[in-house]
Design a protein around this motif. Structure first.
Motif, PDB file in Angstrom:
ATOM      1  N   GLU A  80       0.660  -1.225  -0.036  1.00  0.00           N
ATOM      2  CA  GLU A  80      -0.108  -0.005  -0.155  1.00  0.00           C
ATOM      3  C   GLU A  80       0.847   1.305  -0.103  1.00  0.00           C
ATOM      4  OE1 GLU A  80      -3.439   0.557  -0.088  1.00  0.00           O
ATOM      5  OE2 GLU A  80      -3.390  -1.847  -0.639  1.00  0.00           O
ATOM      6  N   PRO A  81       0.512   2.365  -0.952  1.00  0.00           N
ATOM      7  CA  PRO A  81       1.283   3.640  -0.704  1.00  0.00           C
ATOM      8  C   PRO A  81       1.381   4.253   0.802  1.00  0.00           C
ATOM      9  CG  PRO A  81      -0.661   3.806  -1.825  1.00  0.00           C
ATOM     10  CD  PRO A  81      -0.699   2.652  -1.726  1.00  0.00           C
ATOM     11  N   GLY A  82       2.332   4.769   0.898  1.00  0.00           N
ATOM     12  CA  GLY A  82       2.415   5.586   2.306  1.00  0.00           C
ATOM     13  C   GLY A  82       1.923   6.721   2.153  1.00  0.00           C
ATOM     14  N   PRO A  83       1.815   7.512   3.132  1.00  0.00           N
ATOM     15  CA  PRO A  83       1.254   8.669   3.161  1.00  0.00           C
ATOM     16  C   PRO A  83       2.059   9.858   2.536  1.00  0.00           C
ATOM     17  CG  PRO A  83       2.267   8.413   5.377  1.00  0.00           C
ATOM     18  CD  PRO A  83       2.415   7.261   4.762  1.00  0.00           C
ATOM     19  N   GLY A  84       1.573  10.991   2.090  1.00  0.00           N
ATOM     20  CA  GLY A  84       2.055  12.188   1.433  1.00  0.00           C
ATOM     21  C   GLY A  84       3.402  12.457   2.455  1.00  0.00           C
ATOM     22  N   ARG A  85       3.037  12.960   3.691  1.00  0.00           N
ATOM     23  CA  ARG A  85       4.210  13.112   4.693  1.00  0.00           C
ATOM     24  C   ARG A  85       4.515  12.089   5.167  1.00  0.00           C
ATOM     25  NH1 ARG A  85       4.506  18.632   6.446  1.00  0.00           N
ATOM     26  NH2 ARG A  85       4.679  18.013   8.579  1.00  0.00           N
ATOM     27  N   TRP A  86       5.376  11.054   4.446  1.00  0.00           N
ATOM     28  CA  TRP A  86       5.461   9.617   4.784  1.00  0.00           C
ATOM     29  C   TRP A  86       6.210   9.501   6.111  1.00  0.00           C
ATOM     30  CZ3 TRP A  86      10.823   9.536   5.505  1.00  0.00           C
ATOM     31  CH2 TRP A  86      11.760  10.311   5.114  1.00  0.00           C
ATOM     32  N   TRP A  87       7.090  10.394   6.730  1.00  0.00           N
ATOM     33  CA  TRP A  87       7.824  10.374   8.001  1.00  0.00           C
ATOM     34  C   TRP A  87       6.839  10.279   8.873  1.00  0.00           C
ATOM     35  CZ3 TRP A  87       8.060  14.428   4.997  1.00  0.00           C
ATOM     36  CH2 TRP A  87       7.429  15.775   5.375  1.00  0.00           C
ATOM     37  N   GLU A  88       5.648  10.916   9.016  1.00  0.00           N
ATOM     38  CA  GLU A  88       4.650  10.777   9.858  1.00  0.00           C
ATOM     39  C   GLU A  88       4.030   9.146  10.325  1.00  0.00           C
ATOM     40  OE1 GLU A  88       1.574  13.271   8.825  1.00  0.00           O
ATOM     41  OE2 GLU A  88       2.718  15.127   9.227  1.00  0.00           O
ATOM     42  N   ALA A  89       4.622   8.300   9.339  1.00  0.00           N
ATOM     43  CA  ALA A  89       4.321   6.838   9.633  1.00  0.00           C
ATOM     44  C   ALA A  89       4.775   6.463  10.383  1.00  0.00           C
ATOM     45  CB  ALA A  89       4.401   6.242   8.158  1.00  0.00           C
ATOM     46  N   PHE A  90       6.145   6.897  11.143  1.00  0.00           N
ATOM     47  CA  PHE A  90       7.054   6.452  12.254  1.00  0.00           C
ATOM     48  C   PHE A  90       6.150   6.677  13.564  1.00  0.00           C
ATOM     49  CE2 PHE A  90      10.695   7.009   9.102  1.00  0.00           C
ATOM     50  CZ  PHE A  90      11.195   5.851   9.139  1.00  0.00           C
ATOM     51  N   GLY A  91       5.304   7.719  13.382  1.00  0.00           N
ATOM     52  CA  GLY A  91       4.287   7.356  14.746  1.00  0.00           C
ATOM     53  C   GLY A  91       5.211   8.415  15.800  1.00  0.00           C
ATOM     54  N   LEU A 122      11.509   8.327  -4.904  1.00  0.00           N
ATOM     55  CA  LEU A 122      10.199   8.399  -5.368  1.00  0.00           C
ATOM     56  C   LEU A 122       9.598   9.793  -5.714  1.00  0.00           C
ATOM     57  CD1 LEU A 122       8.589   5.075  -4.048  1.00  0.00           C
ATOM     58  CD2 LEU A 122       9.569   5.527  -6.441  1.00  0.00           C
ATOM     59  N   GLY A 123      10.010  10.634  -4.823  1.00  0.00           N
ATOM     60  CA  GLY A 123       9.580  12.125  -4.731  1.00  0.00           C
ATOM     61  C   GLY A 123       8.067  12.205  -4.323  1.00  0.00           C
ATOM     62  N   GLY A 124       7.259  12.763  -4.962  1.00  0.00           N
ATOM     63  CA  GLY A 124       5.860  13.028  -4.180  1.00  0.00           C
ATOM     64  C   GLY A 124       5.269  14.557  -4.619  1.00  0.00           C
ATOM     65  N   ASP A 125       4.144  14.888  -4.180  1.00  0.00           N
ATOM     66  CA  ASP A 125       3.801  16.151  -4.335  1.00  0.00           C
ATOM     67  C   ASP A 125       3.406  16.733  -3.179  1.00  0.00           C
ATOM     68  OD1 ASP A 125       1.631  14.688  -3.761  1.00  0.00           O
ATOM     69  OD2 ASP A 125       0.286  15.300  -5.382  1.00  0.00           O
ATOM     70  N   TRP A 126       3.943  16.292  -1.813  1.00  0.00           N
ATOM     71  CA  TRP A 126       3.503  16.718  -0.587  1.00  0.00           C
ATOM     72  C   TRP A 126       4.246  18.170  -0.425  1.00  0.00           C
ATOM     73  CZ3 TRP A 126       7.378  18.157   2.638  1.00  0.00           C
ATOM     74  CH2 TRP A 126       8.695  17.448   2.183  1.00  0.00           C
TER      75      TRP A 126
END
Length: 465
Positions: free
Chosen positions: A43-54, A453-457
């Motif tokens: 599943e793709p991670g969130p836009g601000r992906w570092w927030e997935a570290f909690g 992978l970049g992103g548009d966040w």
């Protein structure tokens, strides 16, 4: 007749912007593979992906860096510069109007004979308006403005690229600090255990159950464990200093990093296909925009070889009395055509130069795309190999612990010497620290994958621009 000339000029002005349109280029500057060589999508991670570290701590660090990092702040300043240049290019498409005003007072003395003099004085007031407008017959000014508009967008992409890089560097530095802290904790536990084993060996020696060699060997093991501590503490300090600079700080004294355990590995992002890089990576987008900007520069250089038409108007007001200033005036309306007849090949050379610059931009764009795909491929390959390596390392650690228990049992039963047991125990200690380091490496590679992978966040970035 005048109406026909005006209609001709109007048609040229309207069609001029399309006379030297840039060449149409393919979407991708090089042939792209259909898919990446290694990948199984999660599943793709969130836009601000570092927030997935909690981690609230990490979120604050990244937000601080995005606001205060030196590279990000420099990128904002460059964006303001690009905005000013764009507004200047747009101003060239509009008429100019200048005003001037002045006042003059003069005294004159005339001597008619030896005893007679005549004095006169005069005052003059003047004001004027001067307007000029260059009709963009061939689209030169429009091309220059379009080029600067694309450059502005490219500079904005540079800002986004800086934000993507800085956020990944902050997370990487944070993980390095946590990894080193965990290794330091493990090493302190090992030092404590080695000290207790030394105390036990000294007691056994006093009771005749051990010899001096075994005591010396345990002292050596304790000293070796202690010797590993200063380099780890030094590395942690260096990483703290690096993190402080990333946040835009001069000192790490009050750096808000209190966590000491490694976070869990975040979700593997969906990489998509290589063609997605063209839209997802801000540095790739910037390179593509600069290629388009260079193409419009070529259009402007080609249009500059043709004549230019300038309209001008002047109004001059003058009087020797201020209240009658605007009663006396002269108005002038003029049109002038300027075109190169002989310039030694300067303008032709300018066209060749801008075309070569466009080819350079095309090569740079292709290289940026190729390197971006390489980075993703490297990260995906590392994902697979690092996971395999950690699995094998865990198996090695388990086997080493089994070997240590067997060596200890044989030593206590007098079937093996103390050095065998000590070697097995030292191997376990080393593998425990190495495993922490390799797990941190895997987490950092996951961070690198998100960065590549970049992103548009970054579109939601706020700053002073």
């Amino acid at each position: 007749m005048i109406r026909s000339i005006f209609l001709f000029i109007t048609v040229l002005a309207v069609s001029g912007c399309t006379l030297f349109q840039p060449q149409v280029r393919p979407d991708a500057p090089i042939d792209l593979p259909e898919h990446y060589s290694l990948y199984s999508a999660d599943e793709p991670g969130p836009g601000r992906w570092w927030e997935a570290f909690g981690s609230d701590e990490l979120n604050r660090l990244v937000d601080t860096a995005l606001a205060g990092n030196f590279d990000v702040r420099t990128a904002w300043a460059k964006l303001r510069q690009a905005d000013a240049v764009l507004r200047q290019a747009g101003a060239d498409l509009l008429p100019t109007l200048d005003a001037d005003a002045g006042a003059e007072k003069s005294w004159t003395q005339t001597k008619t004979d030896s005893s007679s003099r005549t004095h006169t004085d005069s005052k003059t007031f003047s004001a004027g308006l001067s307007a000029a407008y260059e009709l963009d017959l061939w689209g030169r000014l429009g091309s220059l403005r379009e080029s600067e508009a694309l450059e502005y967008e490219a500079v904005r992409e540079d800002l986004d690229a800086a934000a993507v890089t800085v956020s990944a560097e902050v997370v990487t530095a944070w993980i390095d600090i946590l990894s080193l802290r965990r290794q330091i904790d493990i090493l302190n536990e090992q030092i404590d255990l080695n000290q207790r084993m030394l105390n036990l060996q000294v007691l056994r020696f006093a009771n005749g159950q051990s010899d001096a060699l075994e005591v010396a060997q345990q002292k050596e093991a304790l000293a070796a464990a202690k010797a590993n501590l200063p380099p780890l503490k030094l590395d942690e300090q260096i990483q703290r200093h690096a993190l402080a600079v990333l946040l835009g700080l001069a000192s790490s004294k009050d750096l808000p990093v209190s966590q000491s355990t490694l976070p869990e590995l975040i979700t593997l992002p969906a990489a998509g296909v290589p063609a997605d890089i063209l839209a997802a990576r801000p540095d790739v987008r910037a390179a593509g925009l600069r290629l388009k900007s260079a193409d419009w520069q070529v259009s402007a250089a080609r249009a500059d070889r043709l004549p230019s038409l300038t309209l001008s108007a002047d109004a001059v007001f003058s009087s020797d009395s201020l209240d009658l200033l605007f009663s006396n005036w002269v108005a002038t309306l003029a049109a002038s055509i300027t075109g190169p007849i002989f310039d030694g090949g300067y303008r032709a050379a300018e066209v060749d130069k801008t075309r070569a610059e466009a080819e350079e931009a095309l090569t740079g764009y292709a290289q940026t795309v190729a390197e971006a795909i390489q980075e993703v491929e490297d990260s995906l390959a590392t994902e697979t190999r690092q996971a395999e390596y950690i699995t094998l390392l865990e198996e090695e650690l388990e086997a080493s612990r089994t070997s240590m228990k067997a060596s200890r049992l044989q030593y206590l039963n007098g079937q093996a010497n103390y050095l065998d047991y000590l070697s097995a125990w030292t191997s376990v200690q080393s593998l425990e620290r190495q495993l922490v380091d390799e797990k941190a490496t895997r987490i950092k590679n996951r961070v690198t994958l998100y960065r590549t992978l970049g992103g548009d966040w970054t579109r939601n970035l706020a700053g002073d621009a």
